[in-house]
Design a protein around this motif. Structure first.
Motif, short mmCIF file in Angstrom:
data_model
loop_
_atom_site.label_atom_id
_atom_site.label_comp_id
_atom_site.label_asym_id
_atom_site.label_seq_id
_atom_site.Cartn_x
_atom_site.Cartn_y
_atom_site.Cartn_z
N ALA A 14 0.83 -1.21 -0.06
CA ALA A 14 0.10 0.08 -0.02
C ALA A 14 0.78 1.29 -0.13
O ALA A 14 0.67 2.22 -0.65
N GLY A 15 1.73 1.39 0.77
CA GLY A 15 2.87 2.52 0.79
C GLY A 15 3.54 2.67 -0.52
O GLY A 15 3.81 3.93 -0.95
N ARG A 16 3.84 1.51 -1.10
CA ARG A 16 4.57 1.67 -2.61
C ARG A 16 3.63 2.09 -3.41
O ARG A 16 4.15 3.04 -4.20
N SER A 17 2.42 1.88 -3.43
CA SER A 17 1.54 2.53 -4.39
C SER A 17 1.18 3.87 -4.33
O SER A 17 0.93 4.76 -5.17
N HIS A 18 1.32 4.29 -3.01
CA HIS A 18 1.04 5.66 -2.60
C HIS A 18 2.43 6.55 -3.43
O HIS A 18 2.28 7.60 -4.03
N TRP A 19 3.48 6.03 -3.26
CA TRP A 19 4.66 6.49 -3.66
C TRP A 19 4.74 6.58 -5.41
O TRP A 19 5.02 7.59 -5.72
N MET A 20 4.19 5.68 -5.78
CA MET A 20 4.10 5.32 -7.18
C MET A 20 3.21 6.40 -7.87
O MET A 20 3.39 7.19 -8.78
N GLY A 80 2.23 9.27 -6.33
CA GLY A 80 2.89 10.66 -6.14
C GLY A 80 4.02 10.92 -7.06
O GLY A 80 3.98 11.91 -7.69
N GLY A 81 4.69 10.17 -7.37
CA GLY A 81 5.65 10.21 -8.61
C GLY A 81 5.09 10.41 -9.81
O GLY A 81 5.73 11.10 -10.67
N GLY A 82 4.22 9.76 -9.98
CA GLY A 82 3.38 9.91 -11.55
C GLY A 82 2.82 11.22 -11.61
O GLY A 82 3.06 11.92 -12.63
N PHE A 83 2.26 11.82 -10.61
CA PHE A 83 1.71 12.96 -10.37
C PHE A 83 2.63 14.13 -10.76
O PHE A 83 2.63 15.09 -11.35
N ALA A 84 3.94 13.93 -9.96
CA ALA A 84 4.95 14.94 -10.03
C ALA A 84 5.74 14.81 -11.58
O ALA A 84 6.07 16.19 -12.08
N ILE A 85 5.62 13.73 -12.14
CA ILE A 85 6.29 13.63 -13.29
C ILE A 85 5.27 14.33 -14.67
O ILE A 85 5.72 15.10 -15.29
N ALA A 86 4.08 14.19 -14.29
CA ALA A 86 2.85 14.66 -15.18
C ALA A 86 3.08 16.05 -14.97
O ALA A 86 2.88 17.08 -16.04
N GLY A 87 3.18 16.72 -13.63
CA GLY A 87 3.00 18.23 -13.27
C GLY A 87 4.50 18.76 -14.25
O GLY A 87 4.09 19.99 -14.82
N HIS A 88 5.66 18.35 -13.89
CA HIS A 88 6.84 18.71 -14.42
C HIS A 88 6.60 18.74 -16.20
O HIS A 88 7.18 19.64 -16.84
N ALA A 89 6.09 17.77 -16.63
CA ALA A 89 6.00 17.59 -18.15
C ALA A 89 5.09 18.62 -18.69
O ALA A 89 5.06 19.40 -19.72
N ALA A 90 3.86 19.02 -17.91
CA ALA A 90 3.14 19.98 -18.22
C ALA A 90 3.68 21.47 -18.11
O ALA A 90 3.51 22.31 -19.03
N VAL A 91 4.37 21.73 -17.00
CA VAL A 91 5.31 22.92 -16.92
C VAL A 91 6.31 23.15 -18.14
O VAL A 91 6.32 23.88 -18.72
N LEU A 92 6.95 22.17 -18.49
CA LEU A 92 7.78 22.07 -19.53
C LEU A 92 7.45 22.41 -20.72
O LEU A 92 7.48 23.27 -21.56
#
Length: 93
Positions: A6-12, A14-26
């Motif tokens: 369950a903890g691993r899925s939360h980190w995954m 969150g990481g997906g949201f971070a990558i998507a956010g950075h891609a949108a800003v770029l």
């Protein structure tokens, strides 16, 4: 026990949201900064024709004789002498 999956899925997630956010800003930065490029403005060129009398007279060619030089021999240099007191080796224990 603690469910590790369950903890691993939360980190995954969150990481997906971070990558998507950075891609949108770029993508936003690239889209805002790109635009039509204005061609550079060229400076006008002015050609002036001068009469032949305006040119300076050519310098007279003076030939100087070539002198033979001896082969270069570098000077011999000796290392400087260092004055140090004489020291005896320590005795083994």
């Amino acid at each position: 026990m603690i469910d590790i999956g369950a903890g691993r899925s939360h980190w995954m997630l969150g990481g997906g949201f971070a990558i998507a956010g950075h891609a949108a800003v770029l993508a936003g930065v690239l889209l805002v900064n790109t635009g039509p490029v204005e061609p550079p403005v060229e400076d006008p060129v002015v050609l002036v024709e001068l009469p032949p009398q305006a040119a300076p007279a050519p310098a007279p060619a003076v030939l100087q004789p070539v002198q033979q030089q001896a082969d270069y021999i570098p000077p011999q240099t000796l290392p400087p002498r260092v004055e140090a007191p004489r020291v005896n080796a320590p005795l083994p224990r």
